[in-house]
Scaffold this motif. Sequence first.
Motif, PDB file in Angstrom:
ATOM      1  N   ARG A   1      -4.864  -4.298  -1.337  1.00 28.70           N
ATOM      2  CA  ARG A   1      -4.678  -3.672  -0.032  1.00 28.70           C
ATOM      3  C   ARG A   1      -5.014  -4.642   1.092  1.00 28.70           C
ATOM      4  O   ARG A   1      -4.324  -4.675   2.127  1.00 28.70           O
TER       5      ARG A   1
ATOM      6  N   GLU B   1      -2.605  -5.905   4.223  1.00 31.14           N
ATOM      7  CA  GLU B   1      -3.057  -5.776   5.612  1.00 31.14           C
ATOM      8  C   GLU B   1      -3.048  -7.130   6.313  1.00 31.14           C
ATOM      9  O   GLU B   1      -2.614  -7.233   7.470  1.00 31.14           O
TER      10      GLU B   1
ATOM     11  N   PHE C   1       0.743  -0.128   4.363  1.00 27.51           N
ATOM     12  CA  PHE C   1       0.287   0.368   3.061  1.00 27.51           C
ATOM     13  C   PHE C   1       0.684   1.821   2.907  1.00 27.51           C
ATOM     14  O   PHE C   1       0.541   2.628   3.826  1.00 27.51           O
TER      15      PHE C   1
END
Length: 352
Positions: free
Chosen positions: A222, A226, A232
């Motif tokens: 994740r 980012e 996401f």
Amino acid sequence: MTSAGSRSRTPQANADADGTNSSVTMRDVARLAGVGTITVSRALQHPDRVTAETRRKIDEAIAALGYVPNLAAGTLRSSKSRIIVAIVPTMSNSIFAETLQAMSDVLRPAGFHLLIGHTGYSAAEEEALVAAFLARRPDGVILTGYTHTPRTVELLRRARIPVIEMWNIGPDPIDTIIGMSSYDASLAMTRYLIRKGYRRIGYIGGLLQDNDRTAQREAGFRAGLEEAGRPFDPLMIVRAPFEFESGGTALGDLLNRMPDADAVFAASDILAVGVLLECLGRGIAVPGRLAVAGFDDAGISSRMTPPLTTIRVPRRAIGRTIAERMLARLAGRPTGERIVDLGFELIERASA
């Protein structure tokens, strides 16, 4: 034959129910090996302190007589069991086996035995194992990861023996932690896939409960999205047990959610191999239609078609370093830092 009232020169022992000889003594072993009883005792407790030839003679005598040393009595006298406990999540694949073998390769010549338990990825089971093993008075304990119940931590701190957590490093070890950062490795693989131009990357992770390795790998994925400004979506993540079949099932689920996915990052090579086999069965070209990346660099990964791009975990180095650190601690030698990061390597192969 031996007549009534006479004694045989070869010890005649009574066999216990388990087949061992209960009446054979250390003196019998010494007599057959042609050494003193002190030498036999030293060979059993400190095999590195006798010559290889002497150890051979004693081992042969022990085998011939069926002698079982009373280690419990020695433990009570010396407060040393010469047992190191290692607790791992599973024994169903070779990932942890290599680390355990490397530990044993270092500990055994120094006269220590490795006692192994597995938790099934359950913190409650780990707690039960720790309590059971501590009753055997081990000289040290090795755990996998840094997620434990409060009682496990309390039991180990009260035991006042060396404790080493392994595999995934964390910020606050019970005692010492040795391994690599699952977060950093997962972030590196996500960055790699993005640099290679893949736009829709799905993630197949392990179950998160009681498993900081899978939690950190998912967090690294994740963070990579980012960092690259990628949106996401929870639909990008499928979680599954670490089994080959689960990888194939998870791929089907992922493609139902993300039919335009052009890459899959699996949190374990076991899952990634399952993905590759599912792609083969479905006629999905790898990497032409779908790139696949894994984590661990298991032995089978380089032999797949195509060979698997993955993260190489220094499994043997982790085991060897842990055993060396444990022996140093038990010998009272200084060991340096409490957090030991052995790093990782991204292995680029044809699958991505």
